[in-house]
Design a protein around this motif. Structure first.
Motif, mmCIF file in Angstrom:
data_model
loop_
_atom_site.group_PDB
_atom_site.id
_atom_site.type_symbol
_atom_site.label_atom_id
_atom_site.label_comp_id
_atom_site.label_asym_id
_atom_site.label_seq_id
_atom_site.Cartn_x
_atom_site.Cartn_y
_atom_site.Cartn_z
ATOM 1 N N ASP A 1 4.473 4.369 -8.337
ATOM 2 C CA ASP A 1 3.844 3.777 -7.156
ATOM 3 C C ASP A 1 2.612 2.978 -7.546
ATOM 4 O O ASP A 1 2.369 1.883 -7.025
ATOM 5 N N ASN B 1 -0.284 -6.391 -6.065
ATOM 6 C CA ASN B 1 -1.642 -6.690 -5.606
ATOM 7 C C ASN B 1 -2.513 -7.343 -6.665
ATOM 8 O O ASN B 1 -3.331 -8.217 -6.345
ATOM 9 N N MET C 1 1.907 -1.133 -7.013
ATOM 10 C CA MET C 1 0.741 -1.754 -6.380
ATOM 11 C C MET C 1 0.017 -2.678 -7.350
ATOM 12 O O MET C 1 -0.451 -3.758 -6.959
ATOM 13 N N TYR D 1 -4.565 2.051 -4.056
ATOM 14 C CA TYR D 1 -4.682 0.795 -3.308
ATOM 15 C C TYR D 1 -6.101 0.255 -3.398
ATOM 16 O O TYR D 1 -6.304 -0.948 -3.629
ATOM 17 N N THR E 1 -6.696 -1.439 -6.690
ATOM 18 C CA THR E 1 -6.096 -2.763 -6.831
ATOM 19 C C THR E 1 -6.859 -3.809 -6.028
ATOM 20 O O THR E 1 -7.017 -4.951 -6.472
ATOM 21 N N GLU F 1 0.859 -1.188 0.000
ATOM 22 C CA GLU F 1 0.000 0.000 0.000
ATOM 23 C C GLU F 1 0.888 1.229 0.000
ATOM 24 O O GLU F 1 1.774 1.356 0.845
#
Length: 267
Positions: free
Chosen positions: A108, A116, A112, A161, A164, A96
């Motif tokens: 970033d 993920n 993720m 996050y 995902t 995360e």
């Protein structure tokens, strides 16, 4: 014999070296399963496996980078060889990275997505291939993916996050439908953990405060508790017990669904 008894089951837990993954591996072992921990942190992963082994459980460790297909293939083959089969796969590994939408860094977001989403997809791919008839294990089983309450609520700072983890939910349901239609004998479910005060969970609170979304990390945690009917943060054991349930015969007719383990936060 209890329907939650996992004696004779063989499990692989990704991201099992620490945090939620460690708790899940420990709970599966306590229920009777033999457990292999898959993680990129070799030293910590081996230490966790040894710790679980001291309880008398059969355990092992395998290096596993969930973003790498060849790593998955090798980890599943090694698990089947070491344990004599594979009946349970827990796709727990995740990252995360907190950010306001206006400041999202593509690097970033891609990180993720890789861990993920791609990591979970590859886990299901190789888990299903091993568990289905004719596979390396070939006896069916259960796959438990770890989504998040973030997939069900709009909480500031975690847009990437949340996206995902929403993907994990959708992939879970489709994998279950395909496995059922093709006669694989594998149930596929996911859980939606609430905020747990692990290192990852507490870093989120710190990050949200640093972004100016809350006055302090304590205020961020208080906001989560305030949104939770149960009036507290989650505990590792809360999530681990849910995984044991979904892996067990007690959940034999639970398939293609997401189990909220969030104290009601996402309701």
């Amino acid at each position: 014999m209890s329907a939650f008894d996992l004696h004779g089951r063989r499990a692989l837990v990704t991201g099992g070296a620490q945090g939620l993954g460690q708790g899940m591996a420990e709970a599966l072992a306590a229920a009777g399963a033999a457990v292999v921990i898959g993680d990129v942190n070799d030293e910590l992963g081996r230490e966790t496996a040894q710790l679980i082994g001291k309880t008398g459980a059969t355990t092992g460790f395998v290096h596993l980078d969930v973003t790498d297909e060849s790593s998955w293939a090798a980890a599943v083959t090694a698990t089947v060889a070491e344990l004599g089969g594979l009946d349970v796969l827990v796709n727990n590994a995740g990252v995360e990275i907190t950010s306001l939408v206006v400041d999202i860094d593509p690097r970033d977001l891609r990180r993720m997505l890789e861990v993920n989403v791609v990591g979970t997809a590859l886990g299901m791919k190789h888990g299903l291939r091993a568990m289905r008839p004719g596979g390396e294990a070939g006896a069916g089983g259960a796959i438990v993916n770890v989504s998040s309450v973030a997939a069900t609520i709009a909480f500031p700072g975690i847009a990437g996050y949340s996206g995902t983890k929403s993907a994990v939910d959708r992939m879970t349901r489709i994998a279950a439908a395909e496995a059922g239609r093709l006669g694989y004998g594998v149930r596929v479910n996911c859980i939606y953990p609430g905020l747990v005060p692990t290192a990852m969970g507490m870093q989120l609170a710190v990050d949200c405060a640093e972004l100016g979304l809350f006055e302090s990390p304590e205020a961020a945690v208080g906001a989560v508790v305030g949104l939770t009917p149960s009036g507290r943060l989650g505990e590792v054991a809360d999530m681990a017990d849910a995984v044991v349930f979904l892996a067990s015969d007690a959940a034999r007719f639970v398939n293609g669904t997401g189990l909220s383990v969030d104290g009601g936060m996402g309701s």
